[in-house]
Write a protein that holds these residues in place. Sequence first.
Motif, PDB file in Angstrom:
ATOM      1  N   GLY A  64     -13.839  91.147  93.290  1.00 51.29           N
ATOM      2  CA  GLY A  64     -12.557  91.812  93.511  1.00 51.29           C
ATOM      3  C   GLY A  64     -11.809  91.243  94.705  1.00 51.29           C
ATOM      4  N   LEU A  65     -12.535  90.973  95.786  1.00 52.79           N
ATOM      5  CA  LEU A  65     -11.901  90.391  96.964  1.00 52.79           C
ATOM      6  C   LEU A  65     -11.385  88.982  96.697  1.00 52.79           C
ATOM      7  N   GLU A  66     -12.147  88.207  95.923  1.00 50.32           N
ATOM      8  CA  GLU A  66     -11.697  86.853  95.587  1.00 50.32           C
ATOM      9  C   GLU A  66     -10.422  86.885  94.764  1.00 50.32           C
ATOM     10  N   VAL A  67     -10.344  87.799  93.804  1.00 49.91           N
ATOM     11  CA  VAL A  67      -9.136  87.928  92.986  1.00 49.91           C
ATOM     12  C   VAL A  67      -7.955  88.364  93.854  1.00 49.91           C
ATOM     13  N   SER A  68      -8.186  89.311  94.752  1.00 49.88           N
ATOM     14  CA  SER A  68      -7.108  89.784  95.627  1.00 49.88           C
ATOM     15  C   SER A  68      -6.625  88.682  96.551  1.00 49.88           C
ATOM     16  N   LEU A  69      -7.550  87.865  97.045  1.00 51.23           N
ATOM     17  CA  LEU A  69      -7.164  86.772  97.941  1.00 51.23           C
ATOM     18  C   LEU A  69      -6.359  85.700  97.210  1.00 51.23           C
ATOM     19  N   GLN A  70      -6.606  85.519  95.916  1.00 44.90           N
ATOM     20  CA  GLN A  70      -5.838  84.544  95.153  1.00 44.90           C
ATOM     21  C   GLN A  70      -4.393  84.996  94.990  1.00 44.90           C
ATOM     22  N   CYS A  71      -4.210  86.317  94.880  1.00 42.41           N
ATOM     23  CA  CYS A  71      -2.850  86.844  94.725  1.00 42.41           C
ATOM     24  C   CYS A  71      -2.105  86.858  96.056  1.00 42.41           C
ATOM     25  N   THR A  72      -2.724  87.467  97.062  1.00 43.41           N
ATOM     26  CA  THR A  72      -2.107  87.543  98.389  1.00 43.41           C
ATOM     27  C   THR A  72      -3.177  87.308  99.444  1.00 43.41           C
ATOM     28  N   PHE A  73      -2.865  86.457 100.412  1.00 45.67           N
ATOM     29  CA  PHE A  73      -3.831  86.127 101.457  1.00 45.67           C
ATOM     30  C   PHE A  73      -3.709  87.108 102.615  1.00 45.67           C
ATOM     31  N   SER A  74      -4.857  87.531 103.107  1.00 48.50           N
ATOM     32  CA  SER A  74      -4.917  88.394 104.271  1.00 48.50           C
ATOM     33  C   SER A  74      -6.182  88.044 105.050  1.00 48.50           C
ATOM     34  N   GLU A  75      -6.055  87.916 106.364  1.00 48.22           N
ATOM     35  CA  GLU A  75      -7.228  87.573 107.175  1.00 48.22           C
ATOM     36  C   GLU A  75      -8.276  88.674 107.124  1.00 48.22           C
ATOM     37  N   ASP A  76      -7.816  89.920 107.074  1.00 47.08           N
ATOM     38  CA  ASP A  76      -8.761  91.034 107.002  1.00 47.08           C
ATOM     39  C   ASP A  76      -9.575  90.981 105.712  1.00 47.08           C
ATOM     40  N   MET A  77      -8.890  90.674 104.616  1.00 42.09           N
ATOM     41  CA  MET A  77      -9.598  90.555 103.344  1.00 42.09           C
ATOM     42  C   MET A  77     -10.564  89.382 103.356  1.00 42.09           C
ATOM     43  N   GLU A  78     -10.157  88.288 103.968  1.00 39.23           N
ATOM     44  CA  GLU A  78     -11.028  87.122 104.054  1.00 39.23           C
ATOM     45  C   GLU A  78     -12.263  87.427 104.908  1.00 39.23           C
ATOM     46  N   ASP A  79     -12.063  88.144 106.016  1.00 42.28           N
ATOM     47  CA  ASP A  79     -13.202  88.539 106.851  1.00 42.28           C
ATOM     48  C   ASP A  79     -14.144  89.477 106.094  1.00 42.28           C
ATOM     49  N   ASP A  80     -13.557  90.399 105.324  1.00 39.77           N
ATOM     50  CA  ASP A  80     -14.362  91.315 104.513  1.00 39.77           C
ATOM     51  C   ASP A  80     -15.148  90.553 103.446  1.00 39.77           C
ATOM     52  N   LEU A  81     -14.512  89.535 102.863  1.00 42.01           N
ATOM     53  CA  LEU A  81     -15.181  88.711 101.862  1.00 42.01           C
ATOM     54  C   LEU A  81     -16.373  87.971 102.469  1.00 42.01           C
ATOM     55  N   ILE A  82     -16.173  87.387 103.627  1.00 38.68           N
ATOM     56  CA  ILE A  82     -17.255  86.651 104.290  1.00 38.68           C
ATOM     57  C   ILE A  82     -18.399  87.591 104.662  1.00 38.68           C
ATOM     58  N   ALA A  83     -18.059  88.777 105.181  1.00 39.86           N
ATOM     59  CA  ALA A  83     -19.095  89.755 105.534  1.00 39.86           C
ATOM     60  C   ALA A  83     -19.861  90.207 104.288  1.00 39.86           C
ATOM     61  N   SER A  84     -19.143  90.430 103.198  1.00 37.86           N
ATOM     62  CA  SER A  84     -19.795  90.853 101.950  1.00 37.86           C
ATOM     63  C   SER A  84     -20.703  89.755 101.405  1.00 37.86           C
ATOM     64  N   GLN A  85     -20.261  88.504 101.506  1.00 33.63           N
ATOM     65  CA  GLN A  85     -21.091  87.390 101.042  1.00 33.63           C
ATOM     66  C   GLN A  85     -22.359  87.266 101.878  1.00 33.63           C
ATOM     67  N   MET A  86     -22.244  87.467 103.181  1.00 31.52           N
ATOM     68  CA  MET A  86     -23.421  87.403 104.041  1.00 31.52           C
ATOM     69  C   MET A  86     -24.391  88.540 103.735  1.00 31.52           C
ATOM     70  N   GLU A  87     -23.848  89.734 103.511  1.00 30.55           N
ATOM     71  CA  GLU A  87     -24.690  90.881 103.166  1.00 30.55           C
ATOM     72  C   GLU A  87     -25.378  90.658 101.825  1.00 30.55           C
ATOM     73  N   LEU A  88     -24.648  90.097 100.863  1.00 27.23           N
ATOM     74  CA  LEU A  88     -25.243  89.788  99.565  1.00 27.23           C
ATOM     75  C   LEU A  88     -26.377  88.780  99.719  1.00 27.23           C
ATOM     76  N   SER A  89     -26.171  87.791 100.548  1.00 28.76           N
ATOM     77  CA  SER A  89     -27.210  86.792 100.788  1.00 28.76           C
ATOM     78  C   SER A  89     -28.477  87.435 101.350  1.00 28.76           C
ATOM     79  N   VAL A  90     -28.311  88.359 102.274  1.00 29.85           N
ATOM     80  CA  VAL A  90     -29.463  89.061 102.862  1.00 29.85           C
ATOM     81  C   VAL A  90     -30.190  89.874 101.795  1.00 29.85           C
ATOM     82  N   TRP A  91     -29.429  90.604 100.970  1.00 30.26           N
ATOM     83  CA  TRP A  91     -30.062  91.425  99.941  1.00 30.26           C
ATOM     84  C   TRP A  91     -30.733  90.578  98.867  1.00 30.26           C
TER      85      TRP A  91
END
Length: 109
Positions: A64-91
Amino acid sequence: MWVSYPPFFYCVSVSWKGETVGGSRLYRLVTKLRRLKIALRSWNKHIFGRMDTHIAVLEDRIKGLEVSLQCTFSEDMEDDLIASQMELSVWLDRDEKCLSQQVKQGWIQ
């Protein structure tokens, strides 16, 4: 797998420092270990019992974050995406460790 999750040590210390047990040193040790076993089973079921659903939720969030970033860019969304990817990697790493431990346990039996 448990040691990689920071609240694990808190769970162990709370269980170990629980109510005072009387008797010989060996009896106190056995009683504390039994109490710890019960606490860890409950804790494991609560934290890691739904690992697959937690991973699926993170994957959906990332999509969902990747789709949202393709439509409109936001640094907050990008930071959330990176944090979510890191959390996914840990899990995913925890899930891999869990499966590895289950295979080893099955092999030993």
